[in-house]
Design an enzyme around this catalytic site. Structure first.
Site, PDB file in Angstrom:
ATOM      1  N   PHE A  24      -7.720  21.075 -24.789  1.00  0.00           N
ATOM      2  CA  PHE A  24      -8.018  19.652 -24.854  1.00  0.00           C
ATOM      3  C   PHE A  24      -9.259  19.416 -23.993  1.00  0.00           C
ATOM      4  CE2 PHE A  24      -7.923  15.194 -23.707  1.00  0.00           C
ATOM      5  CZ  PHE A  24      -8.016  14.670 -24.980  1.00  0.00           C
ATOM      6  N   THR A  25     -10.064  18.458 -24.409  1.00  0.00           N
ATOM      7  CA  THR A  25     -11.395  18.259 -23.804  1.00  0.00           C
ATOM      8  C   THR A  25     -11.353  18.154 -22.273  1.00  0.00           C
ATOM      9  OG1 THR A  25     -11.124  15.896 -24.249  1.00  0.00           O
ATOM     10  CG2 THR A  25     -12.341  17.177 -25.886  1.00  0.00           C
ATOM     11  N   PHE A  46     -19.057  14.179 -26.260  1.00  0.00           N
ATOM     12  CA  PHE A  46     -18.669  13.291 -27.367  1.00  0.00           C
ATOM     13  C   PHE A  46     -18.542  11.834 -26.945  1.00  0.00           C
ATOM     14  CE2 PHE A  46     -14.314  12.904 -25.839  1.00  0.00           C
ATOM     15  CZ  PHE A  46     -14.182  14.048 -25.068  1.00  0.00           C
ATOM     16  N   ASP A  94       1.600  19.902 -20.502  1.00  0.00           N
ATOM     17  CA  ASP A  94       0.869  18.655 -20.773  1.00  0.00           C
ATOM     18  C   ASP A  94       1.780  17.833 -21.671  1.00  0.00           C
ATOM     19  OD1 ASP A  94      -0.613  16.579 -21.772  1.00  0.00           O
ATOM     20  OD2 ASP A  94      -2.457  17.724 -21.992  1.00  0.00           O
ATOM     21  N   LYS A 124      -0.191   7.136 -23.575  1.00  0.00           N
ATOM     22  CA  LYS A 124       0.199   7.452 -24.955  1.00  0.00           C
ATOM     23  C   LYS A 124       1.683   7.158 -25.153  1.00  0.00           C
ATOM     24  CE  LYS A 124      -3.767   9.988 -24.569  1.00  0.00           C
ATOM     25  NZ  LYS A 124      -4.592  10.006 -23.358  1.00  0.00           N
ATOM     26  N   TYR A 165       0.841  -1.198   0.000  1.00  0.00           N
ATOM     27  CA  TYR A 165       0.000   0.000   0.000  1.00  0.00           C
ATOM     28  C   TYR A 165       0.875   1.246   0.000  1.00  0.00           C
ATOM     29  CZ  TYR A 165      -3.761   3.234   0.894  1.00  0.00           C
ATOM     30  OH  TYR A 165      -4.655   4.262   0.772  1.00  0.00           O
ATOM     31  N   ARG A 204     -13.396  14.819 -34.067  1.00  0.00           N
ATOM     32  CA  ARG A 204     -12.725  15.905 -33.353  1.00  0.00           C
ATOM     33  C   ARG A 204     -13.178  17.209 -34.006  1.00  0.00           C
ATOM     34  NH1 ARG A 204     -10.255  13.902 -28.456  1.00  0.00           N
ATOM     35  NH2 ARG A 204     -12.468  14.079 -28.216  1.00  0.00           N
TER      36      ARG A 204
HETATM   37  N1  F0G Z   1      -4.015  15.646 -22.468  1.00  0.00           N
HETATM   38  C1  F0G Z   1      -3.968  15.254 -23.748  1.00  0.00           C
HETATM   39  C2  F0G Z   1      -3.211  16.071 -24.746  1.00  0.00           C
HETATM   40  C3  F0G Z   1      -4.632  14.082 -24.150  1.00  0.00           C
HETATM   41  O1  F0G Z   1      -4.581  13.703 -25.417  1.00  0.00           O
HETATM   42  C4  F0G Z   1      -5.351  13.335 -23.187  1.00  0.00           C
HETATM   43  C5  F0G Z   1      -6.097  12.151 -23.566  1.00  0.00           C
HETATM   44  C6  F0G Z   1      -5.370  13.789 -21.868  1.00  0.00           C
HETATM   45  C7  F0G Z   1      -4.680  14.951 -21.546  1.00  0.00           C
HETATM   46  C8  F0G Z   1      -6.132  13.091 -20.784  1.00  0.00           C
HETATM   47  O2  F0G Z   1      -5.500  11.912 -20.433  1.00  0.00           O
HETATM   48  O3  F0G Z   1      -7.105  10.123 -21.097  1.00  0.00           O
HETATM   49  O4  F0G Z   1      -5.202   9.662 -19.557  1.00  0.00           O
HETATM   50  O5  F0G Z   1      -7.129  10.995 -18.780  1.00  0.00           O
HETATM   51  N2  F0G Z   1      -6.368  11.856 -24.768  1.00  0.00           N
HETATM   52  C9  F0G Z   1      -7.042  10.669 -25.250  1.00  0.00           C
HETATM   53  C10 F0G Z   1      -7.254  10.790 -26.733  1.00  0.00           C
HETATM   54  C11 F0G Z   1      -8.275  10.292 -24.497  1.00  0.00           C
HETATM   55  O6  F0G Z   1      -7.894   9.872 -27.295  1.00  0.00           O
HETATM   56  O7  F0G Z   1      -6.802  11.734 -27.349  1.00  0.00           O
HETATM   57  P1  F0G Z   1      -6.288  10.614 -19.942  1.00  0.00           P
END
Ligand code: F0G
Length: 459
Positions: free
Chosen positions: A125-126, A450, A216, A259, A73, A383
């Protein structure tokens, strides 16, 4: 001597079988999914280019790392291995593991943003923007205009426009800007890099205004590769060196390790300031887990530490980006309108150009993505306007200039033949593009719509 091709710097030890479905099955599947590729069952997909997130193939060394998991833990040895690896390759002294990137985004947003603050970034970013908004902030786009133009050949579309930054400071004051969030290889712009020169200038700008610089770093290795290929003075530097230099220009980082680092789950928040680290440790226990695992199993932290070392290897990244380029060039030479230059993790189809008869309110990119699946079983991701969502104050749809379908290439997963089939499928869809119909919502979630939205055809 003629230019030598790249080849994958690995050989395949285990395979996962996939199969092509019938057109009838695909029609039923996409209807049941409400024309949203996120709602398809993976079983019903032939070539899965939805995302490059968590879908990479781990190496034998990473798999063996899984067996070395210390699932204590507190104080797992894999945490210390991860922390040391982050410092060695990414320069940041302190690491707080999180379950994935958005876990880190939540923590940093809550810690640094107050109600009424502004957070500039090189395109939204979303999930990043949503966490900024949930913390009371407003995102401000300060990327150069070229990033919003699919046809611009600018080699560094991730660059910051300092006029936009200066104008923001003038308008709201530096004290209302807790930090600037800079993505390397900007996802929503089409996988486009920021140059080292621009980031250095930004470092100076941030120091002048006393504003923190947050990175990021989800796709930092791909950004480093483009710098090596395109930016003067970096031809002889290794990707590993460039990655380190990029990171060391910034104060803190959020990472989705699903990624670049080729693990199926995980992320972290990293920084150099011990006080900031202390506060992050206090918050991570609320949302993720103790600060030495933060939502990750010990074995996953081990696989991540190994994945980081593999991700900055020059041969790896050349083949990775080379595969994306291969697909992009094939489409380009067939006359398919895509975002230029070809990005690091994906090829982005320009749905506005392919479906000029569908207005943006009828979601052309969403419709194109569904049509591509129907045609071939290739899964892609919208997108465009659906991903962009609604303005939190006015409730109006954001109408992004970029209305794109992303063909995202998982790392070390597919072969050149899969890229050929994908290109042929896109070309076939384009030939009968005039028959593709627009969509309307039958269900629209309030946030990050989305992911789970459902649609019907507009006839
Ligand atoms: N920042 C970027 C630039 C990303 O592309 C993503 C995720 C995140 C943050 C968030 O990270 O998914 O680990 O919580 N991108 C994925 C995509 C979901 O399909 O582009 P996460």
């Amino acid at each position: 001597m003629a230019r030598r091709s790249w080849a994958e710097p690995y050989k395949i030890k285990m395979v996962e079988l996939i199969k092509m479905s019938s057109p009838e099955d695909r029609l039923q599947a996409i209807r049941e999914a409400g024309y949203n590729t996120f709602l398809l069952k993976s079983e019903d997909v032939y070539i899965d280019l939805l995302t490059d997130s968590g879908v990479g193939a781990m190496s034998d060394r990473q798999w063996s790392g899984l067996m070395m998991g210390d699932e204590a833990y507190a104080g797992s040895r894999n945490f210390y291995h991860l922390r040391d690896t982050v410092e060695q390759y990414y320069s940041y002294k302190y690491t707080v593991p999180t379950h994935q990137g958005r876990g880190a985004e939540n923590i940093i947003s809550q810690l640094l943003i107050s109600d009424g603050d502004y957070v500039p970034g090189n395109m939204y970013f979303t999930t990043t923007r949503l966490h900024q908004e949930l913390a009371g902030g407003t995102f401000v786009d300060v990327v150069i205009d070229e990033a919003h133009d699919p046809s611009s050949e600018h080699p560094f579309k991730g660059n910051v426009d300092f006029d936009k930054l200066d104008a923001l400071v003038e308008k709201v004051g530096a004290e209302k800007i807790p930090y600037i969030c800079i993505a390397t290889c900007v996802n929503m712009a089409g996988g486009q890099p920021i140059s080292m020169a621009n980031l250095k200038q930004l470092r100076t700008w941030c120091d002048k205004h006393g504003i923190m610089l947050v990175h990021d770093m989800t796709r930092v290795a791909e950004n480093a590769y483009f710098i090596q290929q395109r930016e003067e003075g970096y031809q002889d530097a290794s990707v590993q060196q460039i990655v380190y230099e990029l990171c060391s220009l910034t104060d803190a980082a959020t990472m989705s390790s699903k990624k670049d680092a080729m693990v199926n789950i995980g992320g972290f928040l990293a920084m150099n300031d011990p006080k900031f680290y202390e506060r992050a440790c206090e918050l991570v226990v609320v949302y993720e887990g103790l600060h030495t695992y933060g939502g990750m199993a010990g074995r996953d932290m081990e696989a991540l530490a190994i994945g980081i070392t593999e991700s900055v290897d020059d041969q790896h990244i050349r083949a990775r980006v080379g595969q994306v380029e291969y697909l992009g060039e094939k489409l380009k030479s067939a006359g398919v309108p895509i975002v230029n230059p070809i990005g690091g993790h994906a090829v982005f189809l320009n749905a506005r150009k392919i479906l000029p008869h569908i207005p943006q309110e009828r979601f052309p990119a969403q419709a194109l993505s569904a049509a591509l699946y129907l045609e071939s079983g290739v899964r892609s991701m919208e997108r465009g306007v659906v991903s962009a969502g609604r303005n939190k104050d006015t409730g109006e749809n954001y109408m992004p200039k970029l209305e794109l379908v992303r063909l995202t290439i998982p790392r070390r997963v597919y072969t050149q033949a899969h890229m050929d089939v994908t290109a042929e499928s896109v070309i076939d869809v384009m030939e009968r593009a005039d028959q593709i119909k627009g969509l309307r919502f039958t269900y629209e979630p309030e946030v990050l719509r989305f992911f789970q939205a459902r649609f019907e055809l507009v006839t």
